[in-house]
Design an enzyme around this catalytic site. Structure first.
Site, PDB file in Angstrom:
ATOM      1  N   TYR A   1      11.724  48.636  37.874  1.00  0.00           N
ATOM      2  CA  TYR A   1      10.946  48.792  39.110  1.00  0.00           C
ATOM      3  C   TYR A   1       9.601  48.071  39.012  1.00  0.00           C
ATOM      4  O   TYR A   1       9.183  47.372  39.935  1.00  0.00           O
ATOM      5  CB  TYR A   1      10.724  50.277  39.391  1.00  0.00           C
ATOM      6  CG  TYR A   1       9.697  50.522  40.469  1.00  0.00           C
ATOM      7  CD1 TYR A   1       9.994  50.250  41.807  1.00  0.00           C
ATOM      8  CD2 TYR A   1       8.419  50.980  40.158  1.00  0.00           C
ATOM      9  CE1 TYR A   1       9.055  50.447  42.794  1.00  0.00           C
ATOM     10  CE2 TYR A   1       7.472  51.164  41.138  1.00  0.00           C
ATOM     11  CZ  TYR A   1       7.793  50.904  42.455  1.00  0.00           C
ATOM     12  OH  TYR A   1       6.852  51.077  43.437  1.00  0.00           O
ATOM     13  N   TYR A   2       8.942  48.213  37.873  1.00  0.00           N
ATOM     14  CA  TYR A   2       7.618  47.628  37.744  1.00  0.00           C
ATOM     15  C   TYR A   2       7.635  46.114  37.582  1.00  0.00           C
ATOM     16  O   TYR A   2       6.588  45.479  37.657  1.00  0.00           O
ATOM     17  CB  TYR A   2       6.843  48.276  36.586  1.00  0.00           C
ATOM     18  CG  TYR A   2       6.158  49.531  37.025  1.00  0.00           C
ATOM     19  CD1 TYR A   2       5.289  49.502  38.110  1.00  0.00           C
ATOM     20  CD2 TYR A   2       6.386  50.748  36.400  1.00  0.00           C
ATOM     21  CE1 TYR A   2       4.672  50.639  38.547  1.00  0.00           C
ATOM     22  CE2 TYR A   2       5.774  51.898  36.833  1.00  0.00           C
ATOM     23  CZ  TYR A   2       4.910  51.834  37.898  1.00  0.00           C
ATOM     24  OH  TYR A   2       4.291  52.969  38.336  1.00  0.00           O
ATOM     25  N   LYS A   3       8.804  45.550  37.368  1.00  0.00           N
ATOM     26  CA  LYS A   3       8.882  44.099  37.334  1.00  0.00           C
ATOM     27  C   LYS A   3       8.593  43.510  38.712  1.00  0.00           C
ATOM     28  O   LYS A   3       8.127  42.390  38.834  1.00  0.00           O
ATOM     29  CB  LYS A   3      10.282  43.641  36.868  1.00  0.00           C
ATOM     30  CG  LYS A   3      10.552  43.864  35.400  1.00  0.00           C
ATOM     31  CD  LYS A   3       9.781  42.892  34.528  1.00  0.00           C
ATOM     32  CE  LYS A   3      10.157  43.104  33.072  1.00  0.00           C
ATOM     33  NZ  LYS A   3       9.370  42.263  32.178  1.00  0.00           N
TER      34      LYS A   3
ATOM     35  N   LEU B   1       0.317  52.149  35.278  1.00  0.00           N
ATOM     36  CA  LEU B   1       0.582  51.935  36.690  1.00  0.00           C
ATOM     37  C   LEU B   1      -0.281  50.768  37.100  1.00  0.00           C
ATOM     38  O   LEU B   1      -1.425  50.679  36.720  1.00  0.00           O
ATOM     39  CB  LEU B   1       0.187  53.173  37.490  1.00  0.00           C
ATOM     40  CG  LEU B   1       0.962  54.425  37.118  1.00  0.00           C
ATOM     41  CD1 LEU B   1       0.424  55.608  37.883  1.00  0.00           C
ATOM     42  CD2 LEU B   1       2.427  54.248  37.428  1.00  0.00           C
TER      43      LEU B   1
END
EC number: 5.6.2.2
Lengths: 522, 311
Positions: A111-113, A220
């Site tokens: 997701y954080y990619k 985050l």
């Protein structure tokens, strides 16, 4: 895209590459008028319809279906499909990369990619499972974990009950490699996934001068400070800078549960905290957290247990934990004067969390154990500020330098007696079996060929029911709302798919409440 | 022309934790902190003795207090979001009269102000609303002003009761007309969080300050910014006008307290006893010809200053 290396997961790699090859072929034929435009597609296996009778409509519970649905590009008149196509390509690409590099990534990593593309974690969760289902393999065979929780790096040796040394089962997430720089046996700065404490009889921590619990692995992304494409990892940064092996403060062990700790990580830390030689004292255990309510709540979970059910898991508490930072003094010193230096504003959820903690946590009451935490929460509320530990990277020496300095200031030193290292007795500390009744089931969930539901395997990393915490549920729900607030990304999802997914999530949550602990990460 | 103030007394460890708020009457100073009790010290005796402790006023700590200009009513708000209204008896002791809880759960009562006679309480919320309650009518909410949703960090009522001013995290500053219940001015704000707003005693000027480290003065009737007082090097957390309206007192994050001459538009005195945050600064009643003030904050003490005479 082609990989020339041989891997255990070669079959899956081949399947992914086949999809890309088909697409490439279609692109090459673009000018061929005889090839229809919709020839660029990704086939997804249809899931048999599961009636909504309360059973979890897990992808793996459903009978395999022979039908396929193609997600095509371009898809005239179906604008959402282009987005779905892009999402699938991105996930497949990341999976391929993970498989080729033989590393395990979590859904959260994926997701954080590209948070801008995926919009929400749900998107990734959903399509990862769809891809696994389409390929007819478990999610772990794609080198994707629901969320590999604990990571550890440092100088220690694990002893297993059967007398064997720690070893690494290929592809199994819960193994831990023996890491030790002395004797040159294994010298690795690569953090390892935390072992299931049931498989550990004892840990040799001789020579360890400190233990550092770090709140999270991946930060985050925050406005302007770190871009979403380049999530920095405090834990990995520290691990790859070999803080645990070359620190001026001596050798140490670093550990993270990537957010709220699961049972396994807490057990492991507890085990570490009691693994010192019987006639010596435990190395100091420090916590490095964000300066925000969740940071304190996470530290509190390690130290005192989860807020509501502290009495139930007291056996996992590590009351000796000291707070290294980030404290108000660390982030506010230069503030009030110039610009904000990485300070962020609290949102409504942060404030509610802080007030809930002040109100409900016994340890935060006036005159109770954690007066400093109470004070820090009040300062956050007064100024309406928070800061992530990544702000330390701005200072001289970066995060590592900051941590080293703090470790030294806190009086950490190497154990004096070298002889002790040689004759070190392994403390025989085993955890009571009865506290973990579901152990067998958990282990099965980790096996690659087990078609357990993906969420269950994540849950299985800890023992069920100990950590069900309404606090966390609240937080999770609010976090969801926060996602929705960010430009209503949910509206972009195929609504049918989303609905199914949410139903699945909800029934899973009902069935297996410990998942909440993990869900906090969302 | 600068002025000289001397520290006349310090109450060390007035509270066990950071002192967040000071409020004064003609003879008392109320202080609140991260601890649960509110303390009342007498200001009309040279050693500022402890007069009363309001135990368990706010279990989670008390971040704001206010006292009506006539000295009869006090209000305090805790981190739990509850407001307590206190009334003073003839012997000068305070007792709890009523509680006010914002019925809107999304809200959180933050900064508070009392009208001259203590009948009305105005408060800000995290979601930017400004509410006014009638303390005489059992705490009924009589006004609800909407803003753009940014955290209301500071509030004040004009002494004549006509206006409510609020300062917000996004830098916005609003003046509402309490008679009509309408927005009177949306002022050119400070861009950064506005942590203090204060009407001058005659209600003609509004001072506002915060993270921009300047104090802006606005003409209340026109809404124009008429002056900018620069000199603080850190976030300004607290403002207070002297009774005469001649001087403005400001306290900052870096522990500095400043006195500003309104006529000259300049800083006439700067003091710093500690580098620790000053959460609250307040003028004291005049004794004779001399102005005095009190400061409190992260060093947990209350310091009292008096203007040096004969200079």
């Amino acid at each position: 895209m082609a990989s020339y290396q041989r891997h255990a997961n070669a079959e899956v790699i081949a399947k992914i590459e086949a999809i890309f090859e088909n697409i490439a072929d279609s692109l090459l034929n673009e000018e061929n008028p005889y090839v229809p435009v919709n020839d660029i597609f990704i086939p997804l296996r249809n899931k048999k319809h599961t009636p909504l009778n309360g059973n979890a409509p897990s992808l793996f519970d459903a009978e395999p279906s022979n039908g396929f649905t193609n997600v095509s590009f371009p898809a005239k008149g179906r604008p959402k499909e282009a987005w779905r196509f892009t999402v699938l390509i991105r996930i497949l690409d990341l999976m391929h990369e993970a498989l080729c590099d033989n590393v395990i990534v979590s859904k959260r990593n994926i997701y954080y990619k590209d948070p801008a593309l995926f919009k929400t974690q749900l998107t990734v969760d959903y399509y990862v499972d769809i891809i696994a289902y389409t390929f007819g393999v478990s999610r772990l065979a794609l080198n994707v974990t629901a969320a590999a929780k604990g990571l550890v790096a440092g100088n220690f040796i694990l002893k297993r009950p059967d007398g064997t040394q720690a070893y690494r089962k290929p592809g199994v997430v819960c193994t831990l490699q023996r890491i030790r720089n002395s004797y040159g046996a294994h010298r690795s700065s690569q953090p390892q996934l935390i072992d299931d404490p049931h498989d550990v009889q004892a840990i040799d921590i001789s020579g360890v001068a400190w233990i550092l619990v770090i709140e999270k692995e991946v930060c985050l992304w925050s406005k302007g400070v770190f871009s979403a494409d380049d999530p920095q990892s405090t834990f990995r940064t520290l691990a790859s800078s070999n803080l645990q092996q070359s620190s001026r403060a001596g050798n140490g062990i670093m550990l993270t549960a990537k957010g709220y700790p699961d049972i396994s990580t807490r057990s492991f830390l507890r085990l570490l905290s009691g693994s010192h030689d019987l006639d010596s004292i435990s190395p100091p255990i420090y916590a490095l957290t964000d300066f925000d309510p969740d940071g304190l709540a996470i530290m509190s979970t390690y130290k005192h247990g989860s807020f509501k059910l502290s009495h139930e898991s007291a056996g996992l508490n590590v009351p000796g934990i000291q707070w290294l930072g980030v404290k108000s003094q660390d982030v506010l010193a230069g503030n009030g004067q110039n610009e904000y230096n990485g300070l962020l504003r609290l949102n409504a959820r942060n404030r509610k969390k802080a007030v809930d903690m002040l109100e409900r946590s016994e340890i935060l009451q006036e005159g109770s154990k954690e007066e400093e935490w109470r004070h820090e929460l009040q300062i956050m509320l007064m100024l309406n500020v928070k800061a992530e530990m990544e702000v330390l990277a701005e200072g001289e020496g970066g995060v590592k330098g900051w941590v080293e300095k703090k470790l030294l200031v806190n009086g950490t030193s190497l154990p004096a007696d070298e002889d002790l290292l040689e004759t070190h007795q392994l403390a025989d500390i085993t955890l009571g079996e009865d506290r973990f009744p579901s152990r067998q089931a958990n282990e099965e969930d980790f096996l690659l060929d087990t078609h357990g539901t993906p969420e269950m395997s994540a849950v299985g990393e800890g023992s069920p029911s100990l950590e069900a915490d309404e606090d966390l549920l609240d937080t999770y729900q609010m976090a969801d709302t926060a996602f929705a607030d960010e430009g209503s990304p949910i509206s972009q999802l195929d609504e049918d798919l989303l609905e199914t997914h949410q139903v699945g999530d909800m029934s899973l949550a009902e069935e297996a409440s410990p998942g909440l602990e993990w869900d906090e990460e969302l | 022309m600068s002025k000289q103030y001397l520290t006349t007394h310090t109450i060390d460890h007035a509270h066990p934790t950071d002192i967040f708020s000071l409020s004064t009457t003609a003879s008392q100073i109320l202080s609140s902190s991260g601890s649960s009790s509110i303390r009342v010290h007498s200001t009309n005796q040279p050693d500022f003795p402890l007069f009363q402790t309001l135990d368990n006023a706010h279990k989670l700590g008390c971040h704001h207090t206010a006292i009506s200009t006539n000295g009869q009513v006090a209000a305090s708000v805790g981190f739990e979001g509850e407001v307590k209204i206190w009334a003073v008896r003839d012997d000068g002791r305070w007792s709890e009269r009523t509680k006010i809880v914002d019925d809107n759960k999304a809200g959180e009562i933050w900064s508070i102000a009392l009208s001259e006679d203590g009948q009305y309480l105005a408060a800000t919320s995290f979601d930017g609303r400004i509410n006014v309650w009638d303390n005489l009518a059992d705490g009924v909410k009589i006004r609800e002003f909407e803003t753009k949703g940014s955290f209301g960090m500071s509030i004040d009522l004009s002494v004549n009761g006509r206006f409510t001013a609020s300062g917000h995290e996004n830098g916005g500053i609003y003046i509402f007309n309490n008679d009509t219940g309408r927005l009177f001015h949306s002022l050119p704000g400070l861009v950064k969080p506005v942590r203090a707003v204060a009407f001058s005693p005659r209600g003609t000027l509004l001072a506002a300050a915060g993270d921009s480290r300047v104090i802006a003065l606005y003409d209340v009737s026109s809404g124009d910014q008429v002056a900018t007082l620069t000199g603080h090097g850190a976030w300004i957390l607290s403002l207070d006008w002297s009774d005469s309206g001649e001087y403005l007192l400001s306290g900052a994050f870096d522990g500095k307290v400043k006195v500003w001459s309104i006529e000259q538009r300049t800083c006439v005195a700067t003091h710093r006893e500690t580098e620790k945050t000053l959460w609250s600064v307040k003028w004291l009643p005049k004794t004779g010809k001399n102005e005095g003030f009190a400061t409190a904050g992260a060093n947990r003490s209350i310091s009292f200053y008096r203007e040096a005479t004969g200079g």
